[in-house]
Design an enzyme around this catalytic site. Structure first.
Site, mmCIF file in Angstrom:
data_model
loop_
_atom_site.group_PDB
_atom_site.id
_atom_site.type_symbol
_atom_site.label_atom_id
_atom_site.label_comp_id
_atom_site.label_asym_id
_atom_site.label_seq_id
_atom_site.Cartn_x
_atom_site.Cartn_y
_atom_site.Cartn_z
ATOM 1 N N TYR A 1 -0.265 -10.971 -43.299
ATOM 2 C CA TYR A 1 0.008 -10.762 -44.693
ATOM 3 C C TYR A 1 -0.654 -9.906 -45.642
ATOM 4 O O TYR A 1 -0.481 -9.999 -46.819
ATOM 5 C CB TYR A 1 -0.103 -12.213 -45.179
ATOM 6 C CG TYR A 1 1.173 -13.127 -44.641
ATOM 7 C CD1 TYR A 1 1.172 -13.308 -43.248
ATOM 8 C CD2 TYR A 1 2.259 -13.649 -45.403
ATOM 9 C CE1 TYR A 1 2.000 -14.060 -42.780
ATOM 10 C CE2 TYR A 1 3.258 -14.721 -44.767
ATOM 11 C CZ TYR A 1 2.959 -14.678 -43.551
ATOM 12 O OH TYR A 1 3.818 -15.547 -43.065
ATOM 13 N N LYS B 1 -3.865 -17.370 -30.791
ATOM 14 C CA LYS B 1 -3.233 -16.641 -29.761
ATOM 15 C C LYS B 1 -4.303 -15.946 -28.974
ATOM 16 O O LYS B 1 -4.131 -14.579 -28.844
ATOM 17 C CB LYS B 1 -1.940 -16.048 -30.226
ATOM 18 C CG LYS B 1 -1.045 -15.430 -29.047
ATOM 19 C CD LYS B 1 -0.450 -16.333 -28.368
ATOM 20 C CE LYS B 1 0.471 -15.614 -27.142
ATOM 21 N NZ LYS B 1 1.250 -16.633 -26.289
ATOM 22 N N ASP C 1 1.752 -21.143 -29.000
ATOM 23 C CA ASP C 1 3.085 -21.610 -28.521
ATOM 24 C C ASP C 1 2.918 -22.906 -27.870
ATOM 25 O O ASP C 1 3.885 -23.964 -28.146
ATOM 26 C CB ASP C 1 3.625 -20.632 -27.335
ATOM 27 C CG ASP C 1 2.341 -20.087 -26.581
ATOM 28 O OD1 ASP C 1 1.202 -20.024 -26.863
ATOM 29 O OD2 ASP C 1 2.833 -19.284 -25.880
ATOM 30 N N ASP D 1 1.889 -20.527 -41.551
ATOM 31 C CA ASP D 1 3.325 -20.493 -42.633
ATOM 32 C C ASP D 1 4.170 -21.174 -41.621
ATOM 33 O O ASP D 1 4.838 -21.975 -42.105
ATOM 34 C CB ASP D 1 3.504 -19.090 -42.757
ATOM 35 C CG ASP D 1 4.460 -19.008 -43.654
ATOM 36 O OD1 ASP D 1 4.743 -19.911 -44.233
ATOM 37 O OD2 ASP D 1 4.942 -17.924 -44.033
#
Ligand code: NAD
Length: 335
Positions: A123, A172, A205, A229
């Site tokens: 972002y 991740k 995930d 988010d």
């Protein structure tokens, strides 16, 4: 008296903001509102989405209540929501997801808090097409050690202060070895300073799947911007949708309170939007300015109205014909 900057927003923003202000005023807490438009409405009036006088007002008052602001997809101006977070370095996005009795959802007794890093990574706005033919595009996500430290610190301190049992660091780092790896490394080291809090980590995930299958295993969740988010919307889904999901954007000096949901153009102007999320965000604002009792009263009144299920908008009760303002009035009667 407290002075608070008020940005009604667009889409359903003005309707739910009117409802929220009425509820706040009904608690008896005296607030002077400095009303300003931003986003689409400001472009109409001032030819720019975030005029300087709006920034000055927030700077002066340190507290803002904001309705949702539409961000054009792909083209047009950059997100005003993101611009405000960057302008005031609102590095914490605190998004609690709590079950309310009376809301149809797959899970009961959910009490999760997503602590999302709000200024870095994807972002940061570092993106472009690589050539005029737009044959490829790149977005650069920057994660800094200082940025990771302050958001993880906030999450651990929040967990300690509110006696929460665990903190889950979501990342991740198996694929994003540097950005994810740095965030995870900072979090794991910091965890040693909080021996009373069970700290664990999950890959995004797997985390998404486990939240859907067994959300009760989690408590405070801390993660980078994009994952935060997405996960916070997922968590609001666990408690029955976006209609009752509040959020706070917090920095060192300024705090801005809003609903997690957006401007919902599909239902704007119809008096059917659920004002609950912005009303709960107003309770967070009141707590922030030291009005603990009024905040608690609003939360209890929302819980009562939602549990009764009669004076709620149709997202909570599909057979309901109750509108935004009628729901707010029922909340006011229950204060
Ligand atoms: P959205 O949250 O506006 O709407 C998603 C779905 O939820 C829609 O079906 C909508 O009708 C429903 N919904 C949302 N709020 C509701 C409410 N209070 N009561 C009942 N139903 C409600 O998401 P979107 O459609 O992806 O985004 C619309 C615009 O809002 C976009 O321009 C987006 O960029 C912007 N947005 C702004 C913010 C913000 O201001 N912080 C946050 C998210 C999205």
């Amino acid at each position: 008296m407290n002075t608070v900057t008020l940005i009604p927003g667009d889409g359903i923003g003005p309707e739910i903001m009117e409802a929220a202000v009425r509820v706040i005023e009904a608690t008896g807490v005296k607030i002077e509102w400095e009303r300003h438009v931003a986003g689409l409405a400001a472009i109409d009036q001032y030819k720019e989405p975030l005029p300087a006088h709006v920034i000055e007002s927030i700077q002066r008052n340190s507290v803002a209540l904001k309705g949702p602001l539409t961000t054009p997809v792909g083209i047009g101006f950059r997100s005003v929501n993101v611009a405000l977070r960057k302008e005031f370095d609102l590095y914490v996005n605190l998004r609690p997801a709590k079950s309310f009795e009376g809301v149809a959802s797959n899970w009961k007794n959910i009490d999760l808090v997503v602590v999302r890093e709000n200024t870095e990574e994807f972002y940061a706005g570092i993106e472009h097409y690589i050539d005029p033919a737009k044959s490829a595009a790149e977005t650069i996500g920057i994660v800094t050690r200082a940025g990771s430290e302050r958001i993880l610190r906030y999450a651990f301190e929040f967990a300690r202060k509110h006696k929460r049992k665990s903190v889950t660091i979501v990342h991740k780092a198996n694929i994003l070895k540097y950005t994810g790896g740095l965030f995870l490394d900072v979090g794991k080291k910091m965890a040693a300073e909080y021996p009373e809090i069970a700290t664990n980590d999950r890959i995004i995930d797997n985390m998404s799947m486990q939240l859907v299958m067994n959300p009760h295993q989690f408590d405070v969740i801390v993660t980078t911007n994009l994952f935060g988010d997405i996960l916070s919307d997922l968590c609001s889904g666990l408690v029955g949708g976006l209609g009752l999901a509040p959020g706070a954007n917090i920095g060192y000096k300024v705090a801005m309170f809003e609903a997690v949901h957006g401007s919902a153009p599909d239902i704007a102007g119809k008096n059917i939007a659920n004002p609950g999320a912005l009303i709960l965000a107003s309770a967070m604002l009141l707590r922030h300015i030291g009005e603990e009792s009024a905040a608690g009263k609003i939360e209890a009144a929302v819980a009562k109205v939602v549990k009764e299920g009669k004076h709620v908008t149709r997202d909570l009760n599909p057979t309901s014909t109750v509108g935004t303002m009628e729901m707010a009035e029922a909340i006011i009667r229950s204060l």
